[in-house]
Design a protein around this motif. Structure first.
Motif, mmCIF file in Angstrom:
data_model
loop_
_atom_site.group_PDB
_atom_site.id
_atom_site.type_symbol
_atom_site.label_atom_id
_atom_site.label_comp_id
_atom_site.label_asym_id
_atom_site.label_seq_id
_atom_site.Cartn_x
_atom_site.Cartn_y
_atom_site.Cartn_z
ATOM 1 N N LEU A 24 45.512 31.671 37.673
ATOM 2 C CA LEU A 24 46.680 32.444 37.254
ATOM 3 C C LEU A 24 47.448 32.893 38.494
ATOM 4 O O LEU A 24 46.878 33.514 39.391
ATOM 5 C CB LEU A 24 46.230 33.668 36.433
ATOM 6 N N MET A 25 48.745 32.565 38.533
ATOM 7 C CA MET A 25 49.558 32.882 39.709
ATOM 8 C C MET A 25 50.857 33.560 39.293
ATOM 9 O O MET A 25 51.392 33.280 38.226
ATOM 10 C CB MET A 25 49.883 31.614 40.496
ATOM 11 N N GLY A 26 51.368 34.428 40.168
ATOM 12 C CA GLY A 26 52.638 35.099 39.920
ATOM 13 C C GLY A 26 53.573 34.994 41.095
ATOM 14 O O GLY A 26 54.396 35.879 41.323
ATOM 15 N N GLY A 27 53.459 33.898 41.867
ATOM 16 C CA GLY A 27 54.345 33.706 43.013
ATOM 17 C C GLY A 27 53.979 34.588 44.190
ATOM 18 O O GLY A 27 52.984 35.325 44.170
ATOM 19 N N GLY A 28 54.789 34.523 45.229
ATOM 20 C CA GLY A 28 54.519 35.269 46.451
ATOM 21 C C GLY A 28 54.533 36.770 46.262
ATOM 22 O O GLY A 28 53.848 37.505 46.981
ATOM 23 N N GLU A 66 30.401 36.537 19.813
ATOM 24 C CA GLU A 66 29.184 36.280 19.036
ATOM 25 C C GLU A 66 28.003 36.007 19.956
ATOM 26 O O GLU A 66 26.890 36.512 19.736
ATOM 27 C CB GLU A 66 29.410 35.095 18.092
ATOM 28 N N GLU A 67 28.213 35.197 20.967
ATOM 29 C CA GLU A 67 27.136 34.871 21.900
ATOM 30 C C GLU A 67 26.989 35.927 22.997
ATOM 31 O O GLU A 67 26.010 35.923 23.748
ATOM 32 C CB GLU A 67 27.404 33.509 22.558
ATOM 33 N N GLU A 68 28.021 36.800 23.092
ATOM 34 C CA GLU A 68 28.055 37.850 24.109
ATOM 35 C C GLU A 68 27.891 37.279 25.520
ATOM 36 O O GLU A 68 27.084 37.743 26.323
ATOM 37 C CB GLU A 68 26.964 38.903 23.844
ATOM 38 N N LYS A 69 28.732 36.263 25.795
ATOM 39 C CA LYS A 69 28.701 35.645 27.118
ATOM 40 C C LYS A 69 30.068 35.004 27.428
ATOM 41 O O LYS A 69 30.805 34.638 26.506
ATOM 42 C CB LYS A 69 27.597 34.598 27.212
ATOM 43 N N PRO A 70 30.385 34.857 28.688
ATOM 44 C CA PRO A 70 31.670 34.241 29.048
ATOM 45 C C PRO A 70 31.635 32.735 28.818
ATOM 46 O O PRO A 70 30.600 32.084 28.982
ATOM 47 C CB PRO A 70 31.816 34.570 30.536
ATOM 48 N N ILE A 71 32.794 32.187 28.439
ATOM 49 C CA ILE A 71 32.923 30.736 28.287
ATOM 50 C C ILE A 71 33.918 30.175 29.312
ATOM 51 O O ILE A 71 34.275 28.996 29.259
ATOM 52 C CB ILE A 71 33.367 30.370 26.863
ATOM 53 N N GLY A 72 34.350 31.014 30.209
ATOM 54 C CA GLY A 72 35.264 30.591 31.259
ATOM 55 C C GLY A 72 35.416 31.677 32.308
ATOM 56 O O GLY A 72 34.854 32.779 32.168
ATOM 57 N N GLN A 73 36.134 31.378 33.368
ATOM 58 C CA GLN A 73 36.371 32.335 34.451
ATOM 59 C C GLN A 73 37.827 32.217 34.904
ATOM 60 O O GLN A 73 38.505 31.235 34.600
ATOM 61 C CB GLN A 73 35.433 32.075 35.625
ATOM 62 N N VAL A 74 38.291 33.245 35.628
ATOM 63 C CA VAL A 74 39.697 33.281 36.032
ATOM 64 C C VAL A 74 39.791 33.583 37.526
ATOM 65 O O VAL A 74 39.090 34.456 38.042
ATOM 66 C CB VAL A 74 40.487 34.348 35.242
ATOM 67 N N VAL A 75 40.666 32.843 38.206
ATOM 68 C CA VAL A 75 41.039 33.146 39.585
ATOM 69 C C VAL A 75 42.501 33.582 39.559
ATOM 70 O O VAL A 75 43.365 32.846 39.071
ATOM 71 C CB VAL A 75 40.866 31.927 40.515
ATOM 72 N N ILE A 76 42.783 34.795 40.064
ATOM 73 C CA ILE A 76 44.128 35.362 39.999
ATOM 74 C C ILE A 76 44.692 35.486 41.409
ATOM 75 O O ILE A 76 44.097 36.150 42.269
ATOM 76 C CB ILE A 76 44.121 36.746 39.319
ATOM 77 N N ILE A 77 45.837 34.839 41.655
ATOM 78 C CA ILE A 77 46.523 34.938 42.944
ATOM 79 C C ILE A 77 47.629 35.988 42.805
ATOM 80 O O ILE A 77 48.580 35.798 42.055
ATOM 81 C CB ILE A 77 47.146 33.589 43.363
ATOM 82 N N CYS A 78 47.492 37.081 43.550
ATOM 83 C CA CYS A 78 48.439 38.197 43.437
ATOM 84 C C CYS A 78 49.521 38.185 44.506
ATOM 85 O O CYS A 78 50.361 39.087 44.543
ATOM 86 C CB CYS A 78 47.677 39.525 43.501
ATOM 87 N N ARG A 123 51.616 38.987 47.581
ATOM 88 C CA ARG A 123 51.688 40.188 48.427
ATOM 89 C C ARG A 123 51.638 41.477 47.611
ATOM 90 O O ARG A 123 51.834 42.568 48.160
ATOM 91 C CB ARG A 123 52.971 40.144 49.260
ATOM 92 N N ASN A 124 51.384 41.366 46.299
ATOM 93 C CA ASN A 124 51.390 42.527 45.418
ATOM 94 C C ASN A 124 50.039 43.243 45.497
ATOM 95 O O ASN A 124 49.133 42.999 44.690
ATOM 96 C CB ASN A 124 51.699 42.096 43.989
ATOM 97 N N GLU A 125 49.907 44.119 46.474
ATOM 98 C CA GLU A 125 48.633 44.810 46.704
ATOM 99 C C GLU A 125 48.270 45.730 45.550
ATOM 100 O O GLU A 125 47.097 45.863 45.187
ATOM 101 C CB GLU A 125 48.720 45.607 48.008
ATOM 102 N N SER A 126 49.270 46.375 44.963
ATOM 103 C CA SER A 126 49.017 47.272 43.831
ATOM 104 C C SER A 126 48.419 46.510 42.653
ATOM 105 O O SER A 126 47.451 46.966 42.027
ATOM 106 C CB SER A 126 50.323 47.954 43.410
ATOM 107 N N LEU A 127 48.972 45.334 42.362
ATOM 108 C CA LEU A 127 48.444 44.502 41.281
ATOM 109 C C LEU A 127 47.022 44.077 41.577
ATOM 110 O O LEU A 127 46.141 44.132 40.701
ATOM 111 C CB LEU A 127 49.334 43.275 41.096
ATOM 112 N N ALA A 128 46.772 43.649 42.811
ATOM 113 C CA ALA A 128 45.427 43.208 43.189
ATOM 114 C C ALA A 128 44.413 44.326 43.018
ATOM 115 O O ALA A 128 43.316 44.124 42.470
ATOM 116 C CB ALA A 128 45.434 42.712 44.633
ATOM 117 N N ILE A 179 42.640 37.402 44.320
ATOM 118 C CA ILE A 179 42.968 37.031 45.701
ATOM 119 C C ILE A 179 44.405 37.424 45.997
ATOM 120 O O ILE A 179 45.300 37.233 45.187
ATOM 121 C CB ILE A 179 42.784 35.515 45.918
ATOM 122 N N LYS A 180 44.646 37.998 47.180
ATOM 123 C CA LYS A 180 46.010 38.280 47.638
ATOM 124 C C LYS A 180 46.223 37.608 48.994
ATOM 125 O O LYS A 180 45.266 37.195 49.654
ATOM 126 C CB LYS A 180 46.247 39.777 47.738
#
Length: 322
Positions: A261-265, A286-298, A300-305, A320-321
């Protein structure tokens, strides 16, 4: 059957017309004679000296500088000292307000989404942005002229939507339109402001067919338009990285599918809202477990990170920022 990818040299030759013609399907001209004359014009500039390439950009988001530096690095890697490459924000260095303050204006507007929408859509009609830019051009003509002529460009490459009209007017006033090749490289993948599309450019390089169709609607000829994707740095082209090793380096789960997931610079847009929605949809209640993972590029938005790092996730999330 696999096909051999173009080298950076071949790609540059196709894009800027040096050493051959493009076989891109959008490259059509009315006659062989027109195509021959066109290529001769592109190849003749500075044939016996180092050629100057001026790339116009602005730090309004990270994509414009990244594209400019990608083009610069490809030229330097493949052609060495045959070209002098200048990456410049002429507005910031040579003009006054509001052009020299676009970076802070952009950052303010992306934090106020409604204001951004008004500015984007309100200036979209050609008669509005043409009048606005013409007024600025008249006021800062000498400054822009000084900024451009300092580098004595053989080629000008614009990677910013507000860097077509005024430089082209300056070239026209100086009688240099036939001597200086002007190229626009669009860095917006799909939704583009209409200031990207100027009918007097020699070439318009589009990242997608959708953008190329919009260029045609805005009056550009098919012979002016190419579809080449977005510029990427040579290091990305040549990198051969092992996916499993990268997951270890980034402390990611080795097995779960990953969403980037990215939101630009500037880390703009509904990144937080989208991330939370992904967090819900990638968790099996139902299974109480994750079926995927997310990498988020923030970016220069330090507040968002910081906000995303503090959230209690039910799935693996890497923030990640820059």
């Amino acid at each position: 059957m696999s096909t051999k990818a173009d080298s950076p040299r071949e790609s540059i030759s196709k894009v800027f017309g040096f050493g051959g013609t493009s076989n891109n399907k959008r490259c059509k001209v009315s006659s062989e004679e027109e195509e021959e004359d066109e290529n001769m014009e592109l190849q003749q500039i500075g044939a016996e000296r180092t050629k100057n390439v001026l790339i116009l950009m602005s730090d309004t988001g990270g994509g414009h500088r990244a594209s400019a530096e990608a083009i610069r690095d490809a030229f330097q890697l493949e052609y060495g000292d045959q070209y002098r490459i200048f990456v410049k924000d002429v507005w910031k260095e040579y003009t006054g307000w509001p052009l020299n303050d676009m970076e802070s204006q952009y950052k303010f507007m992306v934090k106020h989404v409604q204001l951004w929408k008004v500015a984007f859509h309100g200036t979209s009609p050609r008669w509005i942005h043409s009048v606005y830019l013409a007024a600025i051009a008249a006021f800062y003509a000498k400054e822009v002229e000084a900024g451009l002529m300092e580098y004595k460009p053989d080629i000008i490459i614009s990677v910013h939507p507000l860097m077509q009209h005024i430089p082209l007017w300056v070239l026209k006033w100086q009688g240099l339109q036939k001597k200086v090749i002007f190229v626009t490289v669009i860095t917006d993948l799909s939704t583009c402001h209409r200031t990207w599309f100027h009918p007097l450019v020699n070439r318009l390089y589009c990242p997608s067919e959708e953008v190329a169709k919009r260029a045609a609607l805005d009056g550009l000829e098919e012979s002016q338009v190419r579809v080449f994707g977005l510029p990427i740095r040579p290091s990305f082209c040549r990198a051969v990285l092992n996916k499993d090793d990268l997951r270890v380096d980034l402390e990611m789960d080795a097995e779960l599918p990953a969403v980037l997931l990215m939101g630009g610079g500037e880390g703009m847009g509904p990144v937080k809202k989208t991330a939370k929605a992904l967090g819900e949809s990638l968790y099996d209640k139902e299974e109480e477990k994750p079926i995927g993972q997310v990498v988020i590029i923030c970016g220069r938005n330090e507040s968002l990170a910081n906000t995303l790092k503090a959230f209690d996730w039910k799935i693996p999330v890497k923030v990640i920022k820059f």
